[in-house]
Write a protein that holds these residues in place. Structure first.
Motif, PDB file in Angstrom:
ATOM      1  N   VAL A   1       8.920   0.783  -8.397  1.00 22.51           N
ATOM      2  CA  VAL A   1       9.728  -0.109  -7.701  1.00 22.51           C
ATOM      3  C   VAL A   1      10.966  -0.384  -8.274  1.00 22.51           C
ATOM      4  CG1 VAL A   1      10.029  -2.624  -7.157  1.00 22.51           C
ATOM      5  CG2 VAL A   1       7.842  -1.621  -6.538  1.00 22.51           C
ATOM      6  N   THR A   2      10.873  -0.452  -9.806  1.00 23.91           N
ATOM      7  CA  THR A   2      12.265  -0.292 -10.459  1.00 23.91           C
ATOM      8  C   THR A   2      13.259   0.756 -10.200  1.00 23.91           C
ATOM      9  OG1 THR A   2      11.067  -1.546 -12.218  1.00 23.91           O
ATOM     10  CG2 THR A   2      13.347  -0.427 -12.825  1.00 23.91           C
ATOM     11  N   ASP A   3      12.664   2.135 -10.125  1.00 24.05           N
ATOM     12  CA  ASP A   3      13.265   3.221  -9.590  1.00 24.05           C
ATOM     13  C   ASP A   3      13.959   3.104  -8.173  1.00 24.05           C
ATOM     14  OD1 ASP A   3      12.811   4.282 -12.080  1.00 24.05           O
ATOM     15  OD2 ASP A   3      11.283   5.581 -11.294  1.00 24.05           O
ATOM     16  N   LEU A   4      13.283   2.646  -7.448  1.00 25.00           N
ATOM     17  CA  LEU A   4      13.624   2.235  -5.879  1.00 25.00           C
ATOM     18  C   LEU A   4      14.811   1.215  -5.802  1.00 25.00           C
ATOM     19  CD1 LEU A   4      10.264   2.349  -3.920  1.00 25.00           C
ATOM     20  CD2 LEU A   4      12.134   4.314  -4.027  1.00 25.00           C
ATOM     21  N   LEU A   5      14.701   0.105  -6.540  1.00 24.34           N
ATOM     22  CA  LEU A   5      15.744  -0.894  -6.561  1.00 24.34           C
ATOM     23  C   LEU A   5      16.986  -0.203  -7.276  1.00 24.34           C
ATOM     24  CD1 LEU A   5      13.459  -4.172  -7.315  1.00 24.34           C
ATOM     25  CD2 LEU A   5      14.432  -3.517  -5.091  1.00 24.34           C
ATOM     26  N   GLY A   6      16.778   0.544  -8.232  1.00 22.20           N
ATOM     27  CA  GLY A   6      18.053   0.905  -8.932  1.00 22.20           C
ATOM     28  C   GLY A   6      18.637   1.907  -8.280  1.00 22.20           C
ATOM     29  N   ASP A   7      17.525   2.885  -7.487  1.00 24.24           N
ATOM     30  CA  ASP A   7      18.438   3.655  -6.607  1.00 24.24           C
ATOM     31  C   ASP A   7      19.369   3.075  -5.503  1.00 24.24           C
ATOM     32  OD1 ASP A   7      17.467   5.718  -8.179  1.00 24.24           O
ATOM     33  OD2 ASP A   7      15.963   6.431  -6.503  1.00 24.24           O
ATOM     34  N   ALA A   8      18.781   1.921  -4.993  1.00 24.73           N
ATOM     35  CA  ALA A   8      19.505   1.275  -3.779  1.00 24.73           C
ATOM     36  C   ALA A   8      20.782   0.590  -4.332  1.00 24.73           C
ATOM     37  CB  ALA A   8      18.330   0.214  -3.525  1.00 24.73           C
ATOM     38  N   VAL A   9      20.745   0.045  -5.477  1.00 31.13           N
ATOM     39  CA  VAL A   9      21.657  -0.703  -6.111  1.00 31.13           C
ATOM     40  C   VAL A   9      22.785   0.181  -6.406  1.00 31.13           C
ATOM     41  CG1 VAL A   9      22.507  -2.088  -7.984  1.00 31.13           C
ATOM     42  CG2 VAL A   9      20.462  -2.756  -6.763  1.00 31.13           C
TER      43      VAL A   9
ATOM     44  N   ALA B   1       0.861  -1.139   0.003  1.00 27.85           N
ATOM     45  CA  ALA B   1      -0.056   0.032   0.158  1.00 27.85           C
ATOM     46  C   ALA B   1       0.872   1.429   0.048  1.00 27.85           C
ATOM     47  CB  ALA B   1      -0.728   0.095   1.244  1.00 27.85           C
ATOM     48  N   GLN B   2       1.776   1.153   0.789  1.00 31.56           N
ATOM     49  CA  GLN B   2       2.736   2.459   0.895  1.00 31.56           C
ATOM     50  C   GLN B   2       3.493   2.784  -0.369  1.00 31.56           C
ATOM     51  OE1 GLN B   2       5.392   1.193   4.098  1.00 31.56           O
ATOM     52  NE2 GLN B   2       4.151   2.396   5.643  1.00 31.56           N
ATOM     53  N   ILE B   3       3.876   1.489  -1.218  1.00 30.79           N
ATOM     54  CA  ILE B   3       4.538   1.814  -2.452  1.00 30.79           C
ATOM     55  C   ILE B   3       3.746   2.213  -3.573  1.00 30.79           C
ATOM     56  CG2 ILE B   3       5.908   0.694  -4.171  1.00 30.79           C
ATOM     57  CD1 ILE B   3       7.149  -1.316  -1.884  1.00 30.79           C
ATOM     58  N   ALA B   4       2.309   1.629  -3.531  1.00 36.11           N
ATOM     59  CA  ALA B   4       1.287   2.110  -4.504  1.00 36.11           C
ATOM     60  C   ALA B   4       1.038   3.656  -4.174  1.00 36.11           C
ATOM     61  CB  ALA B   4       0.256   1.158  -4.119  1.00 36.11           C
ATOM     62  N   ALA B   5       0.901   3.996  -2.909  1.00 31.81           N
ATOM     63  CA  ALA B   5       0.684   5.526  -2.903  1.00 31.81           C
ATOM     64  C   ALA B   5       1.692   6.384  -3.262  1.00 31.81           C
ATOM     65  CB  ALA B   5       0.587   5.718  -1.412  1.00 31.81           C
ATOM     66  N   ARG B   6       2.855   5.946  -3.086  1.00 29.44           N
ATOM     67  CA  ARG B   6       4.063   6.803  -3.429  1.00 29.44           C
ATOM     68  C   ARG B   6       4.169   6.802  -5.152  1.00 29.44           C
ATOM     69  NH1 ARG B   6      10.325   6.645  -1.559  1.00 29.44           N
ATOM     70  NH2 ARG B   6      11.114   7.696  -3.300  1.00 29.44           N
ATOM     71  N   ALA B   7       3.811   5.519  -5.579  1.00 30.97           N
ATOM     72  CA  ALA B   7       3.958   5.518  -7.096  1.00 30.97           C
ATOM     73  C   ALA B   7       2.931   6.440  -7.741  1.00 30.97           C
ATOM     74  CB  ALA B   7       3.659   4.070  -7.445  1.00 30.97           C
ATOM     75  N   ALA B   8       1.626   6.490  -7.113  1.00 29.25           N
ATOM     76  CA  ALA B   8       0.389   7.416  -7.441  1.00 29.25           C
ATOM     77  C   ALA B   8       0.825   8.658  -7.272  1.00 29.25           C
ATOM     78  CB  ALA B   8      -0.653   6.844  -6.669  1.00 29.25           C
ATOM     79  N   ALA B   9       1.470   9.089  -6.055  1.00 32.13           N
ATOM     80  CA  ALA B   9       2.004  10.625  -6.027  1.00 32.13           C
ATOM     81  C   ALA B   9       3.003  10.941  -6.751  1.00 32.13           C
ATOM     82  CB  ALA B   9       2.544  10.779  -4.407  1.00 32.13           C
ATOM     83  N   GLU B  10       3.782  10.032  -7.542  1.00 32.94           N
ATOM     84  CA  GLU B  10       4.690  10.664  -8.358  1.00 32.94           C
ATOM     85  C   GLU B  10       4.438  10.270  -9.758  1.00 32.94           C
ATOM     86  OE1 GLU B  10       8.163   8.141  -7.103  1.00 32.94           O
ATOM     87  OE2 GLU B  10       8.560   9.142  -5.477  1.00 32.94           O
ATOM     88  N   GLY B  11       3.219   9.973  -9.827  1.00 29.94           N
ATOM     89  CA  GLY B  11       2.607   9.691 -11.154  1.00 29.94           C
ATOM     90  C   GLY B  11       3.214   8.542 -12.001  1.00 29.94           C
ATOM     91  N   LYS B  12       3.797   7.439 -11.283  1.00 24.79           N
ATOM     92  CA  LYS B  12       4.125   6.457 -11.911  1.00 24.79           C
ATOM     93  C   LYS B  12       3.495   5.110 -11.729  1.00 24.79           C
ATOM     94  CE  LYS B  12       8.945   8.000 -10.660  1.00 24.79           C
ATOM     95  NZ  LYS B  12      10.251   7.408  -9.808  1.00 24.79           N
ATOM     96  N   SER B  13       3.684   4.010 -12.599  1.00 25.08           N
ATOM     97  CA  SER B  13       3.152   2.912 -12.359  1.00 25.08           C
ATOM     98  C   SER B  13       3.828   2.334 -10.930  1.00 25.08           C
ATOM     99  CB  SER B  13       3.296   1.903 -13.464  1.00 25.08           C
ATOM    100  OG  SER B  13       4.690   1.557 -13.828  1.00 25.08           O
ATOM    101  N   LEU B  14       3.271   1.185 -10.587  1.00 20.41           N
ATOM    102  CA  LEU B  14       3.932   0.504  -9.518  1.00 20.41           C
ATOM    103  C   LEU B  14       5.057  -0.200  -9.858  1.00 20.41           C
ATOM    104  CD1 LEU B  14       3.557  -0.508  -6.550  1.00 20.41           C
ATOM    105  CD2 LEU B  14       2.426  -2.526  -7.226  1.00 20.41           C
TER     106      LEU B  14
END
Length: 59
Positions: free
Chosen positions: A48-56, A31-44
């Motif tokens: 998640v791809t962006d978050l994983l890329g940033d982490a790596v 739910a938190q990731i879905a809300a963040r995606a919606a707030a950023e105008g991105k798909s889920l």
């Protein structure tokens, strides 16, 4: 470090990957990731791809 580990263990680090995998998370995190995606105008998936890329890449 990863390449050294592969060399020591005789593994090929250039294995081909499909680009898909299943990931199980708690309903709350979902739910938190879905809300963040919606707030950023991105798909889920894009979020998640962006978050994983940033982490790596931050290591």
């Amino acid at each position: 470090m990863f390449l050294e580990m592969c060399k020591e263990e005789g593994l090929n680090p250039n294995k081909e990957y499909s680009g898909t995998f299943n990931l199980r998370v708690s309903p709350e995190l979902h739910a938190q990731i879905a809300a963040r995606a919606a707030a950023e105008g991105k798909s889920l998936n894009k979020c998640v791809t962006d978050l994983l890329g940033d982490a790596v890449h931050s290591q």
